[in-house]
Motif scaffolding. Structure first.
Motif, short mmCIF file in Angstrom:
data_model
loop_
_atom_site.label_atom_id
_atom_site.label_comp_id
_atom_site.label_asym_id
_atom_site.label_seq_id
_atom_site.Cartn_x
_atom_site.Cartn_y
_atom_site.Cartn_z
N HIS A 1 19.19 17.38 8.38
CA HIS A 1 20.65 16.80 8.30
C HIS A 1 21.25 17.62 7.20
O HIS A 1 22.40 17.97 7.07
N HIS B 1 26.29 15.29 0.80
CA HIS B 1 25.68 16.59 1.51
C HIS B 1 25.77 17.54 0.46
O HIS B 1 24.79 18.43 0.29
N HIS C 1 31.72 13.74 8.62
CA HIS C 1 31.29 15.20 8.48
C HIS C 1 32.56 16.11 8.85
O HIS C 1 32.44 17.19 9.03
ZN LIG Z 1 25.74 13.57 7.01
#
Ligand SMILES: [Zn+2]
Ligand SMILES: [Zn+2]
Length: 252
Positions: A149, A229, A204
């Motif tokens: 991910h 992230h 995202h």
């Molecule tokens: Zn994510």
């Protein structure tokens, strides 16, 4: 309305027959992939595919030079869709076996419980997601599982389902587990899955879509998850910030 109160409207075949199970798995996979491609495609088209200069200025990071990353995100997401489809058919099988808390009659619970069930699911899911997500950041688990991910340091919306199969399975099991204990009408269950997908895309997207006053109420969105992230050390939540607040991992 009666249509929504009949079991056969949702599950027209006996899922205990292995052939039916496999066919249902393939059909659900098809729907999940189409939903992913259309849902993400719509947002990608608006926000990433030739956005106006004014819109591009609002992006949280660069939207270009990510072709290889996007190909990777789509490939992993298709694999995840196979696993999510398994979770979906497993839920149906459990329902058929009489193990779940699904209810069909709209009069079995007060009408106000319909939206309340969504909130209960989202709160329980938040706790499950936070705990498993923090666990997956343990270096020994991260390097085998969660790294997939995080291959997207600056994710595109195609990263919404971009998981290693083990992470996909952990995510796919949450709804079959919750439906064992929290009553829900199947229409709200389907609504919840749709909201779940929209939230994943929003997290995202690379843009901040939610107004500040709304985020101040404790909701997560693009900015919060893009920080996760980028730095991997905080913002482990899914929809809300309360778990990150309780455990001191929130970074604004
Ligand atoms: Zn994510
Ligand atoms: Zn993570």
């Amino acid at each position: 309305m009666d249509h929504f109160q009949e079991f056969s409207s949702y599950i027209p075949v006996d899922l205990f027959d292995p052939v039916n199970f496999l066919v249902a798995w393939a059909v659900v996979f098809f729907f999940i992939v189409v939903r992913y491609l259309l849902g993400v495609g719509l947002f990608y088209g608006i926000f990433w595919w030739k956005p106006s200069a004014r819109l591009r200025k609002k992006a949280l990071y660069s939207l270009t030079g990510k072709k290889k990353q996007i190909r990777q995100e789509i490939s992993w997401s298709v694999v995840t869709s196979v696993i999510f489809a398994f979770g979906g058919v497993l839920t149906g099988l459990m329902w058929q076996a009489g193990w779940t808390q699904f209810y069909l009659g709209f009069d079995e619970y007060p009408l106000w419980y319909l939206p309340v069930s969504l909130i209960l699911y989202s709160l329980a899911h938040e706790v499950y997601f936070y705990v498993t997500h923090v666990w997956m950041h343990k270096p020994s688990v991260y390097k085998h599982v969660h790294y997939v991910h995080h291959l997207s340091r600056e994710p595109s919306p195609w990263a919404s389902f971009s998981f290693h199969p083990i992470e996909g399975l952990i995510e796919a099991l949450v709804l079959p587990l919750l439906v064992l204990v929290i009553p829900i009408h199947p229409v709200m269950f389907i609504t919840y899955m749709t909201l779940m997908t929209l939230s994943a895309i929003n997290n995202h997207l690379g843009y901040e879509l939610l107004p500040k006053w709304f985020r101040n109420m404790g909701f997560i969105s693009g900015e919060n998850h893009s920080q996760h992230h980028r730095f991997s050390r905080h913002n482990f939540g899914l929809y809300y910030t309360f778990m990150d607040r309780i455990f001191g991992t929130l970074k604004g």
